[in-house]
Design a protein around this motif. Sequence first.
Motif, PDB file in Angstrom:
ATOM      1  N   ALA A   5     -12.624 -15.393  29.718  1.00 40.35           N
ATOM      2  CA  ALA A   5     -12.780 -13.940  29.824  1.00 40.35           C
ATOM      3  C   ALA A   5     -13.869 -13.470  28.875  1.00 40.35           C
ATOM      4  CB  ALA A   5     -11.462 -13.249  29.501  1.00 40.35           C
ATOM      5  N   LEU A   6     -14.783 -12.680  29.401  1.00 41.69           N
ATOM      6  CA  LEU A   6     -15.896 -12.146  28.620  1.00 41.69           C
ATOM      7  C   LEU A   6     -15.399 -11.091  27.640  1.00 41.69           C
ATOM      8  CD1 LEU A   6     -19.014 -12.351  28.464  1.00 41.69           C
ATOM      9  CD2 LEU A   6     -19.101 -10.435  30.053  1.00 41.69           C
ATOM     10  N   ILE A   7     -15.861 -11.169  26.408  1.00 41.55           N
ATOM     11  CA  ILE A   7     -15.475 -10.231  25.351  1.00 41.55           C
ATOM     12  C   ILE A   7     -16.686  -9.370  25.015  1.00 41.55           C
ATOM     13  CG2 ILE A   7     -14.675 -10.027  22.969  1.00 41.55           C
ATOM     14  CD1 ILE A   7     -13.556 -12.974  23.430  1.00 41.55           C
ATOM     15  N   THR A   8     -16.530  -8.058  25.117  1.00 40.66           N
ATOM     16  CA  THR A   8     -17.629  -7.143  24.821  1.00 40.66           C
ATOM     17  C   THR A   8     -17.653  -6.831  23.326  1.00 40.66           C
ATOM     18  OG1 THR A   8     -17.497  -6.153  27.015  1.00 40.66           O
ATOM     19  CG2 THR A   8     -18.620  -4.870  25.315  1.00 40.66           C
ATOM     20  N   VAL A   9     -18.840  -6.924  22.746  1.00 32.92           N
ATOM     21  CA  VAL A   9     -19.028  -6.595  21.332  1.00 32.92           C
ATOM     22  C   VAL A   9     -19.491  -5.142  21.266  1.00 32.92           C
ATOM     23  CG1 VAL A   9     -20.277  -7.143  19.218  1.00 32.92           C
ATOM     24  CG2 VAL A   9     -19.687  -8.976  20.820  1.00 32.92           C
ATOM     25  N   PRO A  10     -18.637  -4.235  20.772  1.00 36.14           N
ATOM     26  CA  PRO A  10     -18.999  -2.818  20.716  1.00 36.14           C
ATOM     27  C   PRO A  10     -20.195  -2.584  19.796  1.00 36.14           C
ATOM     28  CG  PRO A  10     -16.644  -3.130  20.306  1.00 36.14           C
ATOM     29  CD  PRO A  10     -17.289  -4.477  20.256  1.00 36.14           C
ATOM     30  N   ILE A  11     -21.105  -1.759  20.228  1.00 38.31           N
ATOM     31  CA  ILE A  11     -22.311  -1.495  19.450  1.00 38.31           C
ATOM     32  C   ILE A  11     -21.994  -0.706  18.183  1.00 38.31           C
ATOM     33  CG2 ILE A  11     -22.987   0.644  20.612  1.00 38.31           C
ATOM     34  CD1 ILE A  11     -25.890  -0.618  20.544  1.00 38.31           C
ATOM     35  N   ASP A  12     -20.925   0.106  18.205  1.00 37.37           N
ATOM     36  CA  ASP A  12     -20.631   0.946  17.048  1.00 37.37           C
ATOM     37  C   ASP A  12     -19.763   0.272  15.991  1.00 37.37           C
ATOM     38  OD1 ASP A  12     -18.481   0.932  18.802  1.00 37.37           O
ATOM     39  OD2 ASP A  12     -17.888   2.986  18.359  1.00 37.37           O
ATOM     40  N   THR A  13     -19.009  -0.761  16.364  1.00 43.21           N
ATOM     41  CA  THR A  13     -18.124  -1.396  15.385  1.00 43.21           C
ATOM     42  C   THR A  13     -18.336  -2.896  15.237  1.00 43.21           C
ATOM     43  OG1 THR A  13     -16.394  -1.779  17.035  1.00 43.21           O
ATOM     44  CG2 THR A  13     -16.303   0.297  15.790  1.00 43.21           C
ATOM     45  N   GLY A  14     -18.865  -3.553  16.263  1.00 41.51           N
ATOM     46  CA  GLY A  14     -18.987  -4.998  16.222  1.00 41.51           C
ATOM     47  C   GLY A  14     -17.619  -5.659  16.263  1.00 41.51           C
ATOM     48  N   ILE A  15     -17.561  -6.938  15.947  1.00 39.33           N
ATOM     49  CA  ILE A  15     -16.305  -7.680  15.877  1.00 39.33           C
ATOM     50  C   ILE A  15     -16.274  -8.384  14.530  1.00 39.33           C
ATOM     51  CG2 ILE A  15     -14.954  -9.592  16.826  1.00 39.33           C
ATOM     52  CD1 ILE A  15     -15.997  -8.852  19.573  1.00 39.33           C
ATOM     53  N   ALA A  16     -15.308  -8.032  13.695  1.00 38.48           N
ATOM     54  CA  ALA A  16     -15.247  -8.562  12.336  1.00 38.48           C
ATOM     55  C   ALA A  16     -14.788 -10.013  12.289  1.00 38.48           C
ATOM     56  CB  ALA A  16     -14.322  -7.692  11.481  1.00 38.48           C
ATOM     57  N   ASP A  17     -13.852 -10.395  13.152  1.00 40.46           N
ATOM     58  CA  ASP A  17     -13.305 -11.746  13.125  1.00 40.46           C
ATOM     59  C   ASP A  17     -13.591 -12.442  14.454  1.00 40.46           C
ATOM     60  OD1 ASP A  17     -11.944 -14.087  12.677  1.00 40.46           O
ATOM     61  OD2 ASP A  17     -10.026 -13.138  12.223  1.00 40.46           O
ATOM     62  N   VAL A  18     -14.778 -12.982  14.573  1.00 36.20           N
ATOM     63  CA  VAL A  18     -15.211 -13.630  15.811  1.00 36.20           C
ATOM     64  C   VAL A  18     -14.327 -14.829  16.137  1.00 36.20           C
ATOM     65  CG1 VAL A  18     -17.110 -14.865  16.926  1.00 36.20           C
ATOM     66  CG2 VAL A  18     -17.578 -12.826  15.569  1.00 36.20           C
ATOM     67  N   ALA A  19     -13.984 -15.627  15.141  1.00 41.02           N
ATOM     68  CA  ALA A  19     -13.193 -16.836  15.369  1.00 41.02           C
ATOM     69  C   ALA A  19     -11.834 -16.517  15.985  1.00 41.02           C
ATOM     70  CB  ALA A  19     -13.023 -17.605  14.069  1.00 41.02           C
ATOM     71  N   ALA A  20     -11.268 -15.373  15.657  1.00 42.41           N
ATOM     72  CA  ALA A  20      -9.962 -14.996  16.196  1.00 42.41           C
ATOM     73  C   ALA A  20     -10.009 -14.720  17.697  1.00 42.41           C
ATOM     74  CB  ALA A  20      -9.426 -13.773  15.459  1.00 42.41           C
ATOM     75  N   ALA A 106     -15.600 -18.837  22.915  1.00 43.49           N
ATOM     76  CA  ALA A 106     -15.442 -17.473  23.405  1.00 43.49           C
ATOM     77  C   ALA A 106     -16.793 -16.992  23.927  1.00 43.49           C
ATOM     78  CB  ALA A 106     -14.954 -16.536  22.306  1.00 43.49           C
ATOM     79  N   PRO A 107     -16.822 -16.437  25.143  1.00 39.91           N
ATOM     80  CA  PRO A 107     -18.052 -15.835  25.654  1.00 39.91           C
ATOM     81  C   PRO A 107     -18.112 -14.364  25.260  1.00 39.91           C
ATOM     82  CG  PRO A 107     -16.463 -15.987  27.425  1.00 39.91           C
ATOM     83  CD  PRO A 107     -15.796 -16.533  26.177  1.00 39.91           C
ATOM     84  N   PHE A 108     -19.233 -13.951  24.737  1.00 40.11           N
ATOM     85  CA  PHE A 108     -19.418 -12.572  24.286  1.00 40.11           C
ATOM     86  C   PHE A 108     -20.565 -11.915  25.030  1.00 40.11           C
ATOM     87  CE2 PHE A 108     -17.303 -14.451  20.620  1.00 40.11           C
ATOM     88  CZ  PHE A 108     -16.392 -13.462  20.266  1.00 40.11           C
ATOM     89  N   GLU A 109     -20.485 -10.590  25.109  1.00 45.78           N
ATOM     90  CA  GLU A 109     -21.561  -9.782  25.664  1.00 45.78           C
ATOM     91  C   GLU A 109     -21.823  -8.633  24.704  1.00 45.78           C
ATOM     92  OE1 GLU A 109     -22.696  -7.728  29.858  1.00 45.78           O
ATOM     93  OE2 GLU A 109     -20.620  -7.482  29.200  1.00 45.78           O
ATOM     94  N   LEU A 110     -23.084  -8.486  24.295  1.00 44.96           N
ATOM     95  CA  LEU A 110     -23.447  -7.375  23.425  1.00 44.96           C
ATOM     96  C   LEU A 110     -23.496  -6.097  24.247  1.00 44.96           C
ATOM     97  CD1 LEU A 110     -26.316  -9.067  21.415  1.00 44.96           C
ATOM     98  CD2 LEU A 110     -23.937  -8.765  20.718  1.00 44.96           C
ATOM     99  N   GLU A 111     -22.763  -5.088  23.805  1.00 48.67           N
ATOM    100  CA  GLU A 111     -22.748  -3.802  24.501  1.00 48.67           C
ATOM    101  C   GLU A 111     -24.151  -3.204  24.418  1.00 48.67           C
ATOM    102  OE1 GLU A 111     -19.432  -0.552  24.298  1.00 48.67           O
ATOM    103  OE2 GLU A 111     -20.826  -0.252  22.634  1.00 48.67           O
ATOM    104  N   THR A 112     -24.600  -2.637  25.522  1.00 47.76           N
ATOM    105  CA  THR A 112     -25.944  -2.038  25.522  1.00 47.76           C
ATOM    106  C   THR A 112     -25.867  -0.540  25.737  1.00 47.76           C
ATOM    107  OG1 THR A 112     -26.177  -2.518  27.881  1.00 47.76           O
ATOM    108  CG2 THR A 112     -27.081  -4.098  26.339  1.00 47.76           C
TER     109      THR A 112
END
Length: 112
Positions: A5-20, A106-112
């Motif tokens: 499942a793709l995980i979106t990285v919010p542009i305003d907060t990011g993701i603090a614990d990527v490994a989790a 984990a697959p990530f997508e940077l929010e645009t």
Amino acid sequence: MADLALITVPIDTGIADVAAQAVAAAAGGDTALVGPHRFLYVANGDASSHTVTVATPGTVKGLAISDATLTVAAGDHGILPLANVFRGANGRAAITYDDVTSVTVAPFELET
């Protein structure tokens, strides 16, 4: 193959614990959506290095394009772009591992 499942990285907060966000790599391989701003995070908690391979199904003028590989050292992390060049017939990248012992992804997508 398991569909990650793709995980979106919010542009305003990011993701603090990527490994989790990561899940165990599947022994039979995984698939992930491809496209701009998408990448695969790999964590290797094993005592040995491990290689991740993303299949490149296309050709250029009839010649095969080499698959992408990423070797992650023991105890280290890596990222690999999930570009459109990796798009398979199902619209997803096919990802395999030389071994899945203590490997999470984990697959990530940077929010645009």
